[in-house]
Write a protein that holds these residues in place. Structure first.
Motif, PDB file in Angstrom:
ATOM      1  N   UNK A  29      36.665  33.968  40.476  1.00  0.00           N
ATOM      2  CA  UNK A  29      36.651  35.426  40.642  1.00  0.00           C
ATOM      3  C   UNK A  29      38.054  35.930  40.940  1.00  0.00           C
ATOM      4  N   UNK A  30      38.785  35.235  41.782  1.00  0.00           N
ATOM      5  CA  UNK A  30      40.167  35.646  42.083  1.00  0.00           C
ATOM      6  C   UNK A  30      41.024  35.623  40.826  1.00  0.00           C
ATOM      7  N   UNK A  31      40.831  34.598  39.999  1.00  0.00           N
ATOM      8  CA  UNK A  31      41.588  34.507  38.743  1.00  0.00           C
ATOM      9  C   UNK A  31      41.240  35.688  37.829  1.00  0.00           C
ATOM     10  N   UNK A  32      39.946  36.011  37.734  1.00  0.00           N
ATOM     11  CA  UNK A  32      39.521  37.135  36.895  1.00  0.00           C
ATOM     12  C   UNK A  32      40.097  38.456  37.404  1.00  0.00           C
ATOM     13  N   UNK A  33      40.110  38.640  38.710  1.00  0.00           N
ATOM     14  CA  UNK A  33      40.660  39.871  39.291  1.00  0.00           C
ATOM     15  C   UNK A  33      42.148  39.974  38.992  1.00  0.00           C
ATOM     16  N   UNK A  34      42.862  38.887  39.135  1.00  0.00           N
ATOM     17  CA  UNK A  34      44.303  38.907  38.835  1.00  0.00           C
ATOM     18  C   UNK A  34      44.531  39.207  37.360  1.00  0.00           C
ATOM     19  N   UNK A  35      43.697  38.651  36.482  1.00  0.00           N
ATOM     20  CA  UNK A  35      43.820  38.925  35.048  1.00  0.00           C
ATOM     21  C   UNK A  35      43.549  40.400  34.754  1.00  0.00           C
ATOM     22  N   UNK A  36      42.507  40.953  35.345  1.00  0.00           N
ATOM     23  CA  UNK A  36      42.204  42.371  35.137  1.00  0.00           C
ATOM     24  C   UNK A  36      43.313  43.265  35.683  1.00  0.00           C
ATOM     25  N   UNK A  37      43.851  42.906  36.816  1.00  0.00           N
ATOM     26  CA  UNK A  37      44.951  43.679  37.395  1.00  0.00           C
ATOM     27  C   UNK A  37      46.153  43.692  36.454  1.00  0.00           C
ATOM     28  N   UNK A  38      46.472  42.548  35.877  1.00  0.00           N
ATOM     29  CA  UNK A  38      47.601  42.475  34.940  1.00  0.00           C
ATOM     30  C   UNK A  38      47.330  43.321  33.702  1.00  0.00           C
ATOM     31  N   UNK A  39      46.116  43.289  33.206  1.00  0.00           N
ATOM     32  CA  UNK A  39      45.778  44.096  32.034  1.00  0.00           C
ATOM     33  C   UNK A  39      45.882  45.586  32.339  1.00  0.00           C
ATOM     34  N   UNK A  40      45.395  45.984  33.496  1.00  0.00           N
ATOM     35  CA  UNK A  40      45.464  47.400  33.874  1.00  0.00           C
ATOM     36  C   UNK A  40      46.913  47.840  34.001  1.00  0.00           C
ATOM     37  N   UNK A  41      47.740  47.023  34.612  1.00  0.00           N
ATOM     38  CA  UNK A  41      49.165  47.354  34.738  1.00  0.00           C
ATOM     39  C   UNK A  41      49.812  47.518  33.361  1.00  0.00           C
ATOM     40  N   UNK A  42      49.461  46.645  32.423  1.00  0.00           N
ATOM     41  CA  UNK A  42      50.001  46.735  31.065  1.00  0.00           C
ATOM     42  C   UNK A  42      49.566  48.037  30.394  1.00  0.00           C
ATOM     43  N   UNK A  43      48.296  48.383  30.544  1.00  0.00           N
ATOM     44  CA  UNK A  43      47.804  49.628  29.948  1.00  0.00           C
ATOM     45  C   UNK A  43      48.469  50.846  30.571  1.00  0.00           C
ATOM     46  N   UNK A  44      48.647  50.833  31.883  1.00  0.00           N
ATOM     47  CA  UNK A  44      49.304  51.959  32.542  1.00  0.00           C
ATOM     48  C   UNK A  44      50.745  52.099  32.085  1.00  0.00           C
TER      49      UNK A  44
END
Length: 73
Positions: A29-44
């Motif tokens: 779950x921590x890995x998935x959250x970090x992956x989602x955070x990176x994706x959101x940062x890229x989109x922003x």
């Protein structure tokens, strides 16, 4: 008495294995959250030029409209 201690040891063993499973899931779950955070940062980061581009285009259109109105065409 021996059987009760043995049963308690088995119960503790089952609890320990369940805890190990939960810890593994938590890592996933921590890995998935970090992956989602990176994706959101890229989109922003990729999205910020759009409002600036819209402002530049609208200023250009305003300039063309003012030029057209001033030149009488």
């Amino acid at each position: 008495m021996y059987q009760e201690v043995r049963a308690l040891a088995e119960t503790v063993g089952r609890i320990e294995s369940k805890l190990d499973g939960l810890l593994d899931e938590t890592k996933d779950i921590r890995h998935d959250i970090a992956d989602h955070e990176a994706r959101i940062r890229t989109l922003e980061t990729a999205r910020w030029p759009l409002p600036s581009l819209a402002a530049v285009v609208s200023l250009g259109a305003l300039g063309v409209a003012l030029y057209t109105a001033a030149s009488g065409r």
